[in-house]
Design a protein around this motif. Sequence first.
Motif, PDB file in Angstrom:
ATOM      1  N   PRO A 148       0.835  -1.210   0.000  1.00 32.47           N
ATOM      2  CA  PRO A 148       0.000   0.000   0.000  1.00 32.47           C
ATOM      3  C   PRO A 148       0.871   1.263   0.000  1.00 32.47           C
ATOM      4  O   PRO A 148       1.994   1.256   0.513  1.00 32.47           O
ATOM      5  CB  PRO A 148      -0.803  -0.111   1.295  1.00 32.47           C
ATOM      6  N   SER A 149       0.350   2.316  -0.563  1.00 34.20           N
ATOM      7  CA  SER A 149       1.082   3.574  -0.654  1.00 34.20           C
ATOM      8  C   SER A 149       0.793   4.461   0.555  1.00 34.20           C
ATOM      9  O   SER A 149      -0.341   4.552   1.010  1.00 34.20           O
ATOM     10  CB  SER A 149       0.694   4.322  -1.926  1.00 34.20           C
ATOM     11  N   ASP A 150       1.826   5.111   1.041  1.00 33.99           N
ATOM     12  CA  ASP A 150       1.689   6.102   2.110  1.00 33.99           C
ATOM     13  C   ASP A 150       1.598   7.516   1.541  1.00 33.99           C
ATOM     14  O   ASP A 150       1.523   8.483   2.289  1.00 33.99           O
ATOM     15  CB  ASP A 150       2.878   6.018   3.071  1.00 33.99           C
ATOM     16  N   TYR A 151       1.639   7.635   0.223  1.00 36.75           N
ATOM     17  CA  TYR A 151       1.600   8.932  -0.438  1.00 36.75           C
ATOM     18  C   TYR A 151       0.236   9.149  -1.094  1.00 36.75           C
ATOM     19  O   TYR A 151      -0.385   8.217  -1.576  1.00 36.75           O
ATOM     20  CB  TYR A 151       2.666   9.018  -1.544  1.00 36.75           C
ATOM     21  N   SER A 152      -0.174  10.403  -1.138  1.00 38.74           N
ATOM     22  CA  SER A 152      -1.360  10.783  -1.906  1.00 38.74           C
ATOM     23  C   SER A 152      -0.894  11.131  -3.307  1.00 38.74           C
ATOM     24  O   SER A 152       0.094  11.841  -3.479  1.00 38.74           O
ATOM     25  CB  SER A 152      -2.036  12.000  -1.293  1.00 38.74           C
ATOM     26  N   THR A 153      -1.608  10.620  -4.288  1.00 44.12           N
ATOM     27  CA  THR A 153      -1.233  10.936  -5.661  1.00 44.12           C
ATOM     28  C   THR A 153      -2.002  12.157  -6.139  1.00 44.12           C
ATOM     29  O   THR A 153      -3.024  12.529  -5.579  1.00 44.12           O
ATOM     30  CB  THR A 153      -1.497   9.736  -6.597  1.00 44.12           C
ATOM     31  N   VAL A 154      -1.482  12.765  -7.192  1.00 47.92           N
ATOM     32  CA  VAL A 154      -2.079  13.958  -7.781  1.00 47.92           C
ATOM     33  C   VAL A 154      -2.620  13.572  -9.145  1.00 47.92           C
ATOM     34  O   VAL A 154      -1.932  12.931  -9.925  1.00 47.92           O
ATOM     35  CB  VAL A 154      -1.014  15.072  -7.937  1.00 47.92           C
ATOM     36  N   LYS A 155      -3.857  13.948  -9.419  1.00 49.68           N
ATOM     37  CA  LYS A 155      -4.426  13.701 -10.745  1.00 49.68           C
ATOM     38  C   LYS A 155      -4.486  15.033 -11.489  1.00 49.68           C
ATOM     39  O   LYS A 155      -4.990  16.021 -10.961  1.00 49.68           O
ATOM     40  CB  LYS A 155      -5.820  13.100 -10.633  1.00 49.68           C
ATOM     41  N   LEU A 156      -3.956  15.024 -12.696  1.00 43.96           N
ATOM     42  CA  LEU A 156      -3.985  16.212 -13.540  1.00 43.96           C
ATOM     43  C   LEU A 156      -4.863  15.930 -14.751  1.00 43.96           C
ATOM     44  O   LEU A 156      -4.843  14.826 -15.286  1.00 43.96           O
ATOM     45  CB  LEU A 156      -2.570  16.566 -14.017  1.00 43.96           C
ATOM     46  N   GLU A 157      -5.624  16.931 -15.186  1.00 40.10           N
ATOM     47  CA  GLU A 157      -6.466  16.742 -16.361  1.00 40.10           C
ATOM     48  C   GLU A 157      -5.611  16.552 -17.605  1.00 40.10           C
ATOM     49  O   GLU A 157      -5.897  15.712 -18.449  1.00 40.10           O
ATOM     50  CB  GLU A 157      -7.411  17.927 -16.523  1.00 40.10           C
ATOM     51  N   LYS A 193       4.317   0.097 -17.768  1.00 36.35           N
ATOM     52  CA  LYS A 193       3.427   1.017 -18.491  1.00 36.35           C
ATOM     53  C   LYS A 193       2.440   1.715 -17.566  1.00 36.35           C
ATOM     54  O   LYS A 193       1.365   2.120 -17.986  1.00 36.35           O
ATOM     55  CB  LYS A 193       2.669   0.313 -19.617  1.00 36.35           C
ATOM     56  N   GLU A 194       2.797   1.865 -16.291  1.00 33.86           N
ATOM     57  CA  GLU A 194       1.992   2.636 -15.346  1.00 33.86           C
ATOM     58  C   GLU A 194       2.797   3.853 -14.894  1.00 33.86           C
ATOM     59  O   GLU A 194       4.023   3.836 -14.902  1.00 33.86           O
ATOM     60  CB  GLU A 194       1.633   1.811 -14.106  1.00 33.86           C
ATOM     61  N   TYR A 195       2.074   4.879 -14.484  1.00 34.26           N
ATOM     62  CA  TYR A 195       2.707   6.064 -13.917  1.00 34.26           C
ATOM     63  C   TYR A 195       1.841   6.610 -12.804  1.00 34.26           C
ATOM     64  O   TYR A 195       0.685   6.237 -12.640  1.00 34.26           O
ATOM     65  CB  TYR A 195       2.951   7.125 -14.996  1.00 34.26           C
ATOM     66  N   LEU A 196       2.421   7.491 -12.021  1.00 32.57           N
ATOM     67  CA  LEU A 196       1.688   8.225 -11.005  1.00 32.57           C
ATOM     68  C   LEU A 196       2.348   9.578 -10.842  1.00 32.57           C
ATOM     69  O   LEU A 196       3.471   9.784 -11.296  1.00 32.57           O
ATOM     70  CB  LEU A 196       1.633   7.465  -9.682  1.00 32.57           C
ATOM     71  N   ILE A 197       1.641  10.488 -10.230  1.00 33.41           N
ATOM     72  CA  ILE A 197       2.165  11.828  -9.985  1.00 33.41           C
ATOM     73  C   ILE A 197       2.029  12.100  -8.496  1.00 33.41           C
ATOM     74  O   ILE A 197       0.966  11.872  -7.910  1.00 33.41           O
ATOM     75  CB  ILE A 197       1.394  12.894 -10.790  1.00 33.41           C
ATOM     76  N   ILE A 198       3.123  12.554  -7.892  1.00 29.82           N
ATOM     77  CA  ILE A 198       3.098  12.915  -6.473  1.00 29.82           C
ATOM     78  C   ILE A 198       3.684  14.308  -6.299  1.00 29.82           C
ATOM     79  O   ILE A 198       4.380  14.820  -7.172  1.00 29.82           O
ATOM     80  CB  ILE A 198       3.862  11.900  -5.586  1.00 29.82           C
ATOM     81  N   ASP A 199       3.363  14.905  -5.168  1.00 30.34           N
ATOM     82  CA  ASP A 199       3.895  16.205  -4.788  1.00 30.34           C
ATOM     83  C   ASP A 199       5.041  15.989  -3.810  1.00 30.34           C
ATOM     84  O   ASP A 199       4.842  15.382  -2.754  1.00 30.34           O
ATOM     85  CB  ASP A 199       2.805  17.035  -4.098  1.00 30.34           C
ATOM     86  N   LEU A 200       6.227  16.455  -4.152  1.00 28.30           N
ATOM     87  CA  LEU A 200       7.389  16.353  -3.273  1.00 28.30           C
ATOM     88  C   LEU A 200       7.976  17.741  -3.063  1.00 28.30           C
ATOM     89  O   LEU A 200       8.125  18.506  -4.020  1.00 28.30           O
ATOM     90  CB  LEU A 200       8.462  15.443  -3.875  1.00 28.30           C
ATOM     91  N   ALA A 201       8.310  18.050  -1.836  1.00 27.25           N
ATOM     92  CA  ALA A 201       8.964  19.321  -1.538  1.00 27.25           C
ATOM     93  C   ALA A 201      10.398  19.290  -2.067  1.00 27.25           C
ATOM     94  O   ALA A 201      10.971  18.215  -2.281  1.00 27.25           O
ATOM     95  CB  ALA A 201       8.969  19.561  -0.028  1.00 27.25           C
ATOM     96  N   LYS A 202      10.970  20.457  -2.279  1.00 21.71           N
ATOM     97  CA  LYS A 202      12.364  20.516  -2.713  1.00 21.71           C
ATOM     98  C   LYS A 202      13.236  19.834  -1.672  1.00 21.71           C
ATOM     99  O   LYS A 202      12.997  19.946  -0.468  1.00 21.71           O
ATOM    100  CB  LYS A 202      12.823  21.969  -2.856  1.00 21.71           C
ATOM    101  N   GLY A 203      14.228  19.109  -2.148  1.00 23.71           N
ATOM    102  CA  GLY A 203      15.156  18.453  -1.234  1.00 23.71           C
ATOM    103  C   GLY A 203      15.730  17.188  -1.824  1.00 23.71           C
ATOM    104  O   GLY A 203      15.451  16.811  -2.960  1.00 23.71           O
ATOM    105  N   LYS A 204      16.557  16.514  -1.010  1.00 20.86           N
ATOM    106  CA  LYS A 204      17.180  15.261  -1.422  1.00 20.86           C
ATOM    107  C   LYS A 204      16.385  14.097  -0.852  1.00 20.86           C
ATOM    108  O   LYS A 204      15.997  14.111   0.313  1.00 20.86           O
ATOM    109  CB  LYS A 204      18.623  15.200  -0.940  1.00 20.86           C
ATOM    110  N   TYR A 205      16.165  13.087  -1.689  1.00 19.40           N
ATOM    111  CA  TYR A 205      15.383  11.919  -1.305  1.00 19.40           C
ATOM    112  C   TYR A 205      16.144  10.650  -1.664  1.00 19.40           C
ATOM    113  O   TYR A 205      16.903  10.627  -2.632  1.00 19.40           O
ATOM    114  CB  TYR A 205      14.031  11.906  -2.034  1.00 19.40           C
ATOM    115  N   GLU A 206      15.884   9.602  -0.881  1.00 25.43           N
ATOM    116  CA  GLU A 206      16.426   8.295  -1.208  1.00 25.43           C
ATOM    117  C   GLU A 206      15.296   7.416  -1.713  1.00 25.43           C
ATOM    118  O   GLU A 206      14.370   7.099  -0.977  1.00 25.43           O
ATOM    119  CB  GLU A 206      17.085   7.644   0.010  1.00 25.43           C
TER     120      GLU A 206
END
Length: 153
Positions: free
Chosen positions: A29-38, A83-96
Amino acid sequence: MKITTKNIIKIGLFASVLTLSSCALKSIPSDYSTVKLETVDTSTLGNGKVLIYNGAGILHSIDNTARLNIWIDNKSLGQIRPKEYLIIDLAKGKYEFTALHIDMVNMRSKHQVEIDENTKVINIEPTITSNRLTVTNTLPNNFEKYVYRADRK
């Protein structure tokens, strides 16, 4: 010891069952909320909105080893199939980013990614020995054939 046709068939069946069952990566399961764009294109991405897609090739898709479980800073992003994608909102910074796929054994890799206002598109794909992550900032070829990742439990 004499190897008979019957024994060869048994060994072949055992190898086939082992191969097919070892490649079944369970979804997380995902702990992130995804963003849907038109409209999804590079002009609607950036400033924290990052599109992440599974760019697995045909060889991984055929043998069912292309499913990727992904974590960002040890927080589950969930599974992305080929062949799947998702969009998430991430703040500026370094991620692992940690990616896992199964190809007889667990193939886990860690990738350091810096997100800034210009980060738009990330390609994650399994390889024969690990996983590859590339910040491409361009949509993949044939993007119209990609689907938005469904919510999975």
